[in-house]
Scaffold this motif. Structure first.
Motif, PDB file in Angstrom:
ATOM      1  N   TYR A   8       0.247  -0.976   0.138  1.00  0.00           N
ATOM      2  CA  TYR A   8       0.178  -0.065   0.136  1.00  0.00           C
ATOM      3  C   TYR A   8       0.891   0.977  -0.135  1.00  0.00           C
ATOM      4  CZ  TYR A   8      -4.027  -2.813   1.518  1.00  0.00           C
ATOM      5  OH  TYR A   8      -4.580  -3.529   1.113  1.00  0.00           O
ATOM      6  N   GLN A   9       0.542   2.269  -0.837  1.00  0.00           N
ATOM      7  CA  GLN A   9       1.371   3.668  -0.952  1.00  0.00           C
ATOM      8  C   GLN A   9       0.822   4.615   0.873  1.00  0.00           C
ATOM      9  OE1 GLN A   9       1.808   5.327  -4.779  1.00  0.00           O
ATOM     10  NE2 GLN A   9       3.250   6.725  -3.842  1.00  0.00           N
ATOM     11  N   GLU A  14      -0.456  12.890   5.721  1.00  0.00           N
ATOM     12  CA  GLU A  14      -1.320  12.098   6.591  1.00  0.00           C
ATOM     13  C   GLU A  14      -1.419  11.173   7.938  1.00  0.00           C
ATOM     14  OE1 GLU A  14      -5.407  12.775   7.983  1.00  0.00           O
ATOM     15  OE2 GLU A  14      -4.482  13.598   5.935  1.00  0.00           O
ATOM     16  N   LEU A  15      -0.445  10.187   7.914  1.00  0.00           N
ATOM     17  CA  LEU A  15       0.099   9.768   8.669  1.00  0.00           C
ATOM     18  C   LEU A  15       0.148   9.932  10.363  1.00  0.00           C
ATOM     19  CD1 LEU A  15       0.950   7.178  10.702  1.00  0.00           C
ATOM     20  CD2 LEU A  15       2.948   6.983   8.911  1.00  0.00           C
ATOM     21  N   ARG A  16       1.455  11.224   9.871  1.00  0.00           N
ATOM     22  CA  ARG A  16       1.297  12.104  11.091  1.00  0.00           C
ATOM     23  C   ARG A  16       0.695  12.873  11.553  1.00  0.00           C
ATOM     24  NH1 ARG A  16       6.297  14.422  13.306  1.00  0.00           N
ATOM     25  NH2 ARG A  16       5.904  16.998  13.626  1.00  0.00           N
ATOM     26  N   ARG A  17      -0.171  13.556  11.395  1.00  0.00           N
ATOM     27  CA  ARG A  17      -0.970  13.651  11.173  1.00  0.00           C
ATOM     28  C   ARG A  17      -2.072  13.562  12.256  1.00  0.00           C
ATOM     29  NH1 ARG A  17      -0.564  17.433   6.308  1.00  0.00           N
ATOM     30  NH2 ARG A  17      -2.390  15.509   5.534  1.00  0.00           N
ATOM     31  N   THR A  18      -2.817  12.493  12.013  1.00  0.00           N
ATOM     32  CA  THR A  18      -3.425  10.463  12.485  1.00  0.00           C
ATOM     33  C   THR A  18      -2.726  10.676  13.843  1.00  0.00           C
ATOM     34  OG1 THR A  18      -4.236  10.633  10.506  1.00  0.00           O
ATOM     35  CG2 THR A  18      -4.604   8.898  11.882  1.00  0.00           C
ATOM     36  N   ARG A  19      -1.507  10.440  13.686  1.00  0.00           N
ATOM     37  CA  ARG A  19      -0.558  10.191  14.804  1.00  0.00           C
ATOM     38  C   ARG A  19      -0.673  11.410  15.738  1.00  0.00           C
ATOM     39  NH1 ARG A  19       4.210  10.958  16.631  1.00  0.00           N
ATOM     40  NH2 ARG A  19       4.959  12.183  14.250  1.00  0.00           N
ATOM     41  N   MET A  20      -0.517  12.294  15.107  1.00  0.00           N
ATOM     42  CA  MET A  20      -0.618  13.921  16.471  1.00  0.00           C
ATOM     43  C   MET A  20      -1.235  13.643  17.199  1.00  0.00           C
ATOM     44  SD  MET A  20       2.870  15.670  15.178  1.00  0.00           S
ATOM     45  CE  MET A  20       3.072  16.829  16.634  1.00  0.00           C
ATOM     46  N   ARG A  21      -2.390  14.261  16.386  1.00  0.00           N
ATOM     47  CA  ARG A  21      -4.239  14.574  17.112  1.00  0.00           C
ATOM     48  C   ARG A  21      -4.559  13.382  17.511  1.00  0.00           C
ATOM     49  NH1 ARG A  21      -5.539  15.856  11.139  1.00  0.00           N
ATOM     50  NH2 ARG A  21      -5.880  13.496  10.708  1.00  0.00           N
ATOM     51  N   GLN A  22      -4.026  11.676  17.474  1.00  0.00           N
ATOM     52  CA  GLN A  22      -4.029  11.221  18.609  1.00  0.00           C
ATOM     53  C   GLN A  22      -3.480  11.212  19.806  1.00  0.00           C
ATOM     54  OE1 GLN A  22      -6.643   8.634  18.434  1.00  0.00           O
ATOM     55  NE2 GLN A  22      -6.715   8.597  16.704  1.00  0.00           N
ATOM     56  N   GLY A  23      -2.732  12.264  20.104  1.00  0.00           N
ATOM     57  CA  GLY A  23      -1.882  12.049  20.926  1.00  0.00           C
ATOM     58  C   GLY A  23      -0.753  11.354  21.296  1.00  0.00           C
ATOM     59  N   LEU A  24      -0.274  10.662  20.277  1.00  0.00           N
ATOM     60  CA  LEU A  24       1.000   9.617  20.691  1.00  0.00           C
ATOM     61  C   LEU A  24       2.050  10.117  19.716  1.00  0.00           C
ATOM     62  CD1 LEU A  24      -1.846   6.960  19.172  1.00  0.00           C
ATOM     63  CD2 LEU A  24      -1.027   6.981  21.476  1.00  0.00           C
ATOM     64  N   LEU A  71      -4.050   5.973   3.091  1.00  0.00           N
ATOM     65  CA  LEU A  71      -3.262   5.796   2.294  1.00  0.00           C
ATOM     66  C   LEU A  71      -3.521   7.395   0.756  1.00  0.00           C
ATOM     67  CD1 LEU A  71      -5.256   3.272   0.851  1.00  0.00           C
ATOM     68  CD2 LEU A  71      -3.220   2.546   1.789  1.00  0.00           C
ATOM     69  N   ALA A  72      -2.546   7.035   0.367  1.00  0.00           N
ATOM     70  CA  ALA A  72      -2.121   7.982  -1.007  1.00  0.00           C
ATOM     71  C   ALA A  72      -2.951   8.240  -1.753  1.00  0.00           C
ATOM     72  CB  ALA A  72      -0.820   8.067  -1.307  1.00  0.00           C
ATOM     73  N   GLU A  73      -3.600   9.538  -1.987  1.00  0.00           N
ATOM     74  CA  GLU A  73      -4.859   9.370  -3.047  1.00  0.00           C
ATOM     75  C   GLU A  73      -3.797   8.666  -4.589  1.00  0.00           C
ATOM     76  OE1 GLU A  73      -7.172  12.825  -4.081  1.00  0.00           O
ATOM     77  OE2 GLU A  73      -6.471  13.513  -1.931  1.00  0.00           O
ATOM     78  N   LYS A  74      -4.864   7.774  -5.325  1.00  0.00           N
ATOM     79  CA  LYS A  74      -5.179   6.875  -6.832  1.00  0.00           C
ATOM     80  C   LYS A  74      -5.083   7.664  -7.468  1.00  0.00           C
ATOM     81  CE  LYS A  74      -5.036   2.792  -4.504  1.00  0.00           C
ATOM     82  NZ  LYS A  74      -6.494   1.202  -4.105  1.00  0.00           N
ATOM     83  N   PRO A  75      -4.241   8.359  -8.880  1.00  0.00           N
ATOM     84  CA  PRO A  75      -5.108   8.514  -9.457  1.00  0.00           C
ATOM     85  C   PRO A  75      -6.101   8.229 -10.591  1.00  0.00           C
ATOM     86  CG  PRO A  75      -3.290   7.833 -10.526  1.00  0.00           C
ATOM     87  CD  PRO A  75      -3.170   7.046  -9.041  1.00  0.00           C
ATOM     88  N   GLU A  76      -6.918   9.206 -11.071  1.00  0.00           N
ATOM     89  CA  GLU A  76      -8.445   8.310 -11.253  1.00  0.00           C
ATOM     90  C   GLU A  76      -8.039   7.355 -12.874  1.00  0.00           C
ATOM     91  OE1 GLU A  76     -11.607  10.935 -11.851  1.00  0.00           O
ATOM     92  OE2 GLU A  76     -11.068  12.264  -9.482  1.00  0.00           O
ATOM     93  N   LYS A  77      -8.358   6.492 -13.268  1.00  0.00           N
ATOM     94  CA  LYS A  77      -8.688   5.944 -14.311  1.00  0.00           C
ATOM     95  C   LYS A  77      -9.495   6.213 -14.895  1.00  0.00           C
ATOM     96  CE  LYS A  77      -7.228   1.922 -12.438  1.00  0.00           C
ATOM     97  NZ  LYS A  77      -8.085   0.127 -12.407  1.00  0.00           N
TER      98      LYS A  77
END
Length: 78
Positions: A8-9, A14-24, A71-77
């Motif tokens: 998975y890409q 976003e991973l960092r933001r999510t972790r920090m929002r959780q206070g982890l 997940l990183a956004e996937k380009p539209e097909k």
């Protein structure tokens, strides 16, 4: 039935933001996900961008999320 991708890409910012929002902390999150602190840090900074499905699932569990916002956004097909 569709097989999951080999990796998975992830969106490191976003991973960092999510972790920090959780206070982890980074070490706390890495330990809970069963990964190295340096691996998590490389994901967050974008040095590394891909994760195997099991590791991705463990990280989502450690962060307490049940969607694919990391997940990183996937380009539209076309």
């Amino acid at each position: 039935m569709e097989r999951p991708p080999a990796t998975y890409q992830v969106n490191g910012a976003e991973l960092r933001r999510t972790r920090m929002r959780q206070g982890l902390g980074i070490q706390e999150t890495a330990t809970a996900a069963g990964i190295d602190r340096s691996y998590l840090q490389r994901l967050e900074t974008g040095v590394r961008q891909r994760m195997r499905p099991g590791t991705y699932a463990a990280l989502r569990t450690a962060l307490g999320i049940d969607d694919d916002r990391l997940l990183a956004e996937k380009p539209e097909k076309r």
